[in-house]
Design an enzyme around this catalytic site. Structure first.
Site, mmCIF file in Angstrom:
data_model
loop_
_atom_site.group_PDB
_atom_site.id
_atom_site.type_symbol
_atom_site.label_atom_id
_atom_site.label_comp_id
_atom_site.label_asym_id
_atom_site.label_seq_id
_atom_site.Cartn_x
_atom_site.Cartn_y
_atom_site.Cartn_z
ATOM 1 C CB SER A 138 -0.871 -0.062 1.265
ATOM 2 O OG SER A 138 -1.615 1.102 1.440
ATOM 3 C CB SER A 190 -7.321 14.069 -3.039
ATOM 4 O OG SER A 190 -7.190 13.735 -1.681
ATOM 5 C CG HIS A 218 -9.279 12.863 -5.905
ATOM 6 N ND1 HIS A 218 -10.037 13.921 -5.468
ATOM 7 C CD2 HIS A 218 -9.176 12.008 -4.860
ATOM 8 C CE1 HIS A 218 -10.361 13.735 -4.193
ATOM 9 N NE2 HIS A 218 -9.849 12.587 -3.808
ATOM 10 C CE LYS A 249 -13.690 12.320 -3.918
ATOM 11 N NZ LYS A 249 -14.280 12.952 -2.743
ATOM 12 C CB THR A 279 -30.398 0.636 1.435
ATOM 13 O OG1 THR A 279 -31.073 0.016 2.518
ATOM 14 C CG2 THR A 279 -31.416 1.151 0.419
#
Ligand code: PLP
Length: 404
Positions: A138, A190, A218, A249, A279
């Site tokens: 990561s 971002s 982004h 966005k 939902t």
């Protein structure tokens, strides 16, 4: 036990550090954007301000194709979903949008979530869990939603230095080829606006037999001939295994998704708790998002105007000596380097100059790198840019902030 005091103390600590978050209460009347109404207090008369930090990057939230699709959907009853996807909550609009998103990214399939956050959290948690003995590599600047997903997956996590190919390869080198691995990273980060070297990361992934998971939140709508993101712009979308995006966005609405092969999408659909037990997106949002995505697949004018606004803002900042972080993206971070000063600059912009930009503090960015993050859009005219830079110049003098 005095619970109230415990919570109060936590909030006091945030205030002492200058990190207590205050939301600006806004209304964006149709036809006015980026001008908006700001309610200084809920009962006060609203004041007109110019928004400079919205992630509705291309003003699609108010675009006629989006408004028409929303109105039509509401008028034909496509309001709330009425259930999870599995129990009465899969509407025609969801399926159509998923097909459109798969097309946008030239992938076999796509899967919708109620937010980009949920898409990252659920997809990474499921993938890390389903691949036995998986390692997730990561990038150290990854968004919180990815970090939370990786945590939930139970997979081993290795953090590599931001956009650092040598560091990433060092870690890959030490892992057995046969061990399942996922490289998780973003295309446009971002808060700094830095862009990942996607082709080089996908090449490493091939060499070391890793899957790639790319957050294009982004970038979707903004980059590439169809608005498919930076991977599309760099011509490597088919090298990326899982592309994750948002509808909240550049597409101007809300919701998130992943796009990948049929098997991967089917696995997340079948095992992802954040997908299964929630939902589904209101079908009216899905219908409007399809209109927005389809429009931006066929129109580059919004992207072109937005890039021009970015270029003009950077030029004006440079001329005024206001320090901003260089990058190749649409995000213009103006560096302040102190939480109190960033807040003071933002407050003065709003109250004295009628300009709204939120200060960005820890933990969103590292301490000492506090900033104002500007996101120029197609509707930020030269006049608005000049007004902003004049205001920033006044504030830089008022707060005695260093210039370039
Ligand atoms: N990924 C990144 C990099 C983000 O910045 C964000 C939100 O700002 C998300 C994911 C979450 O997306 P959403 O706002 O649709 O929940």
């Amino acid at each position: 036990m005095n619970y109230s005091e415990i919570f109060q103390n936590q909030l006091t600590a945030l205030r002492t550090e200058g990190r207590y978050r205050q939301f600006a209460e806004l209304e964006r009347p149709l036809g006015m954007y980026p001008r908006a109404r700001w309610f200084q207090t809920p009962d006060a008369e609203p004041k007109e301000v110019v928004i400079w930090c919205s992630n509705d990057y291309l003003s699609m939230g108010h675009h006629p194709v989006v408004l028409t699709a929303l109105h039509q959907a509401v008028d034909t009853g496509a309001t709330g979903a009425g259930g999870t996807r599995n129990i009465a909550g899969t509407h025609h609009a969801h399926v159509q949008l998923e097909q459109t998103l798969a097309l946008l990214h030239s992938k076999e399939a796509a899967l919708l979530f109620t937010s980009g956050y949920s898409a990252n959290q659920t997809a990474l948690a499921s993938l890390g869990l389903l691949l036995e003995d998986c390692v997730i590599l990561s990038d150290d600047s990854n968004h919180n939603s990815m970090i939370e997903g990786i945590k939930r997956s139970g997979a081993r996590k290795i953090i590599f230095k931001h956009n650092d190919l040598a560091d990433l390869e060092q870690h890959l080198l030490h892992l057995p080829l046969a061990q399942p691995k996922i490289i998780a990273f973003e295309s446009v980060y971002s808060m700094s606006g830095s862009i990942a070297p996607i082709p080089k990361i996908t090449a490493l992934a091939r060499k070391y037999q890793a899957l790639t998971y790319l957050d294009e939140v982004h970038a979707v709508g903004m980059y590439g001939a169809l608005g498919g993101g930076v991977a599309q712009e760099m011509g490597v979308a088919d090298e990326v295994d899982i592309i994750q995006g948002t509808l909240g966005k550049a597409f101007g609405l809300s919701g998130g998704y992943i796009s990948a092969s049929k098997e991967i999408v089917d696995c997340v659909r079948s095992f992802g708790n954040g997908f299964i037990f929630s939902t589904s997106l209101p079908p009216m949002i899905a219908a409007a998002a399809k209109a927005s995505v389809t429009h931006l697949m066929g129109s580059s004018s919004e992207r072109a105007q937005q890039r021009e606004a970015v270029r003009r803002l950077r030029a004006a900042l440079k001329q005024a000596g206001i320090p901003n972080l260089a990058n190749d993206s649409h995000i213009v971070p103006v560096m302040v380097g102190d939480a109190f000063l960033a807040k003071a600059a933002s407050d003065r912009l709003l109250t004295v100059h009628g300009i709204y930009v939120q200060p960005i503090n820890y933990p969103t960015v590292a301490r000492g790198t506090e900033r104002l993050r500007f996101t120029p859009g197609p509707k930020h005219t030269q006049e608005l840019i000049d007004q902003l830079v004049t205001a920033l110049s006044e504030i830089w003098a008022h707060l005695k902030l260093p210039r370039l």
